[in-house]
Design a protein around this motif. Sequence first.
Motif, mmCIF file in Angstrom:
data_model
loop_
_atom_site.group_PDB
_atom_site.id
_atom_site.type_symbol
_atom_site.label_atom_id
_atom_site.label_comp_id
_atom_site.label_asym_id
_atom_site.label_seq_id
_atom_site.Cartn_x
_atom_site.Cartn_y
_atom_site.Cartn_z
ATOM 1 N N GLY A 1 0.851 -1.162 0.141
ATOM 2 C CA GLY A 1 0.044 -0.240 -0.038
ATOM 3 C C GLY A 1 0.953 1.373 -0.364
ATOM 4 N N ARG A 2 2.661 1.317 -0.208
ATOM 5 C CA ARG A 2 2.917 2.331 0.116
ATOM 6 C C ARG A 2 3.899 2.955 -1.216
ATOM 7 N N LEU A 3 3.575 4.042 -1.617
ATOM 8 C CA LEU A 3 2.949 4.797 -3.159
ATOM 9 C C LEU A 3 4.598 4.414 -2.612
ATOM 10 N N THR A 4 6.042 3.866 -2.309
ATOM 11 C CA THR A 4 7.001 4.517 -2.534
ATOM 12 C C THR A 4 7.679 3.428 -2.326
ATOM 13 N N HIS A 5 6.903 2.004 -2.885
ATOM 14 C CA HIS A 5 6.762 0.875 -3.372
ATOM 15 C C HIS A 5 8.554 0.651 -4.560
ATOM 16 N N GLY A 6 9.331 -0.135 -4.266
ATOM 17 C CA GLY A 6 10.655 -0.111 -4.917
ATOM 18 C C GLY A 6 11.380 1.360 -4.941
ATOM 19 N N GLU A 7 11.303 1.678 -3.702
ATOM 20 C CA GLU A 7 12.640 2.764 -3.091
ATOM 21 C C GLU A 7 13.474 1.666 -2.345
ATOM 22 N N LYS A 8 12.989 1.030 -1.714
ATOM 23 C CA LYS A 8 14.411 0.028 -1.223
ATOM 24 C C LYS A 8 15.333 -0.582 -2.162
ATOM 25 N N ALA A 9 17.060 -0.646 -2.120
ATOM 26 C CA ALA A 9 17.713 -1.228 -2.440
ATOM 27 C C ALA A 9 17.881 -2.655 -1.690
ATOM 28 N N THR A 10 17.348 -2.821 -0.619
ATOM 29 C CA THR A 10 17.953 -4.058 -0.381
ATOM 30 C C THR A 10 16.188 -4.842 -0.717
ATOM 31 N N HIS A 11 15.328 -4.232 -0.444
ATOM 32 C CA HIS A 11 14.363 -5.054 -0.479
ATOM 33 C C HIS A 11 14.185 -5.734 -1.808
ATOM 34 N N PHE A 12 14.623 -4.442 -2.773
ATOM 35 C CA PHE A 12 14.728 -5.594 -4.265
ATOM 36 C C PHE A 12 15.623 -6.576 -4.201
ATOM 37 N N TYR A 13 16.745 -6.559 -3.454
ATOM 38 C CA TYR A 13 17.488 -7.528 -3.055
ATOM 39 C C TYR A 13 17.032 -9.048 -3.068
ATOM 40 N N GLU B 1 28.133 -9.726 -3.612
ATOM 41 C CA GLU B 1 28.411 -8.675 -3.993
ATOM 42 C C GLU B 1 27.294 -7.886 -4.068
ATOM 43 N N MET B 2 26.121 -8.441 -4.392
ATOM 44 C CA MET B 2 25.047 -7.644 -4.726
ATOM 45 C C MET B 2 24.021 -7.175 -2.853
ATOM 46 N N MET B 3 25.156 -7.875 -2.003
ATOM 47 C CA MET B 3 24.150 -7.419 -0.894
ATOM 48 C C MET B 3 24.927 -6.516 -0.360
ATOM 49 N N ALA B 4 25.517 -6.528 -0.582
ATOM 50 C CA ALA B 4 27.665 -5.093 -0.224
ATOM 51 C C ALA B 4 26.842 -4.167 -1.137
ATOM 52 N N LYS B 5 26.205 -4.364 -1.901
ATOM 53 C CA LYS B 5 25.934 -3.090 -2.836
ATOM 54 C C LYS B 5 24.286 -2.441 -2.790
ATOM 55 N N CYS B 6 23.628 -2.967 -2.826
ATOM 56 C CA CYS B 6 22.405 -3.131 -2.262
ATOM 57 C C CYS B 6 22.256 -2.257 -0.899
ATOM 58 N N PHE B 7 23.033 -2.711 0.046
ATOM 59 C CA PHE B 7 23.047 -2.231 1.446
ATOM 60 C C PHE B 7 23.655 -0.365 1.775
ATOM 61 N N LEU B 8 24.522 -0.695 1.363
ATOM 62 C CA LEU B 8 25.595 0.732 1.203
ATOM 63 C C LEU B 8 24.581 1.861 -0.301
ATOM 64 N N ALA B 9 24.381 0.633 -0.953
ATOM 65 C CA ALA B 9 22.996 2.268 -1.758
ATOM 66 C C ALA B 9 21.491 2.618 -0.957
ATOM 67 N N ASP B 10 21.432 2.278 -0.457
ATOM 68 C CA ASP B 10 20.479 2.570 0.908
ATOM 69 C C ASP B 10 20.579 3.541 2.403
ATOM 70 N N LEU B 11 22.065 3.124 2.188
ATOM 71 C CA LEU B 11 23.068 4.158 2.929
ATOM 72 C C LEU B 11 23.072 5.590 2.472
ATOM 73 N N HIS B 12 23.527 5.411 1.816
ATOM 74 C CA HIS B 12 23.968 6.174 0.679
ATOM 75 C C HIS B 12 23.375 7.350 0.282
ATOM 76 N N LEU C 1 21.290 2.294 -7.139
ATOM 77 C CA LEU C 1 22.719 1.416 -7.536
ATOM 78 C C LEU C 1 23.347 1.858 -8.526
ATOM 79 N N ASN C 2 22.487 3.178 -9.674
ATOM 80 C CA ASN C 2 23.195 3.838 -10.562
ATOM 81 C C ASN C 2 24.828 5.267 -9.864
ATOM 82 N N ALA C 3 23.702 5.474 -8.889
ATOM 83 C CA ALA C 3 24.425 6.481 -8.267
ATOM 84 C C ALA C 3 25.549 5.694 -7.049
ATOM 85 N N LEU C 4 26.106 5.293 -7.047
ATOM 86 C CA LEU C 4 26.968 4.391 -6.182
ATOM 87 C C LEU C 4 27.826 3.301 -7.257
ATOM 88 N N HIS C 5 27.629 3.930 -8.890
ATOM 89 C CA HIS C 5 28.413 2.911 -9.410
ATOM 90 C C HIS C 5 28.786 4.354 -10.357
#
Length: 222
Positions: free
Chosen positions: A57-69, A102-113, A124-128
């Motif tokens: 029910g959230r409009l922000t579905h797709g926001e979290k990289a860790t959820h995508f992971y 590798e993707m665990m680390a990237k998704c964690f850092l993407a949400d963090l940064h 994830l694009n910004a992280l790279h």
Amino acid sequence: MNLTMNESIKISQTSCGVMSRNEKFLFENFKDVVDEIVELANDAIDYAQSYARQDKGRLTHGEKATHFYAYHILMPCSNALFTTLLTGNLPSCFRELRFMTEMMAKCFLADLHYPDMSFFGEKLNALHSSGSKKPPREIELIEEFAQKTNTDLVHLWRKLSDETHGRKFTERLVDNVVNQNNMPGYALMVPMPFTKEDEQDLNDLNSYVILFRKILNKTMPT
């Protein structure tokens, strides 16, 4: 030579037979390996269900990289790991686990940064992205994750990275032949039945999965 439909059916039947044989062999001789991989798949289900409840029910579905992971990497890859194991293809198991690591680390850092970005793909694009700087190397992201989470991800990532290289594959093959008088099935054909001589390779996979689950369950947000 192209395969006919009848030959294709025979190949699928043969594959199923080998996978059933390997499943029985693993449960009888290496149940700890099976148990760890099954528990990893259960971890994936738990995270995906938890995140689905949060996203409902959230409009922000797709926001979290860790959820995508959890949805699109951890869930399918953990199940693929077991399927691949049943074919006897241990080198592919190592590669699958490296991707998950590798993707665990990237998704964690993407949400963090990038907490203010509304889409995981942007994060994830910004992280790279290089921006005005040189894009970060994979090892730099792994090291940052390890430092921020106080985990041993660098050790695991290096081990799994070695497993993807031809040198490590050759070392495993030579060790099997010279020291154990065993030609591992994955070096001949896949799918292929396991034998008790595959013990070291299977134990190595088990140790990698144990460490991966330990880091995953320490660092993944709930």
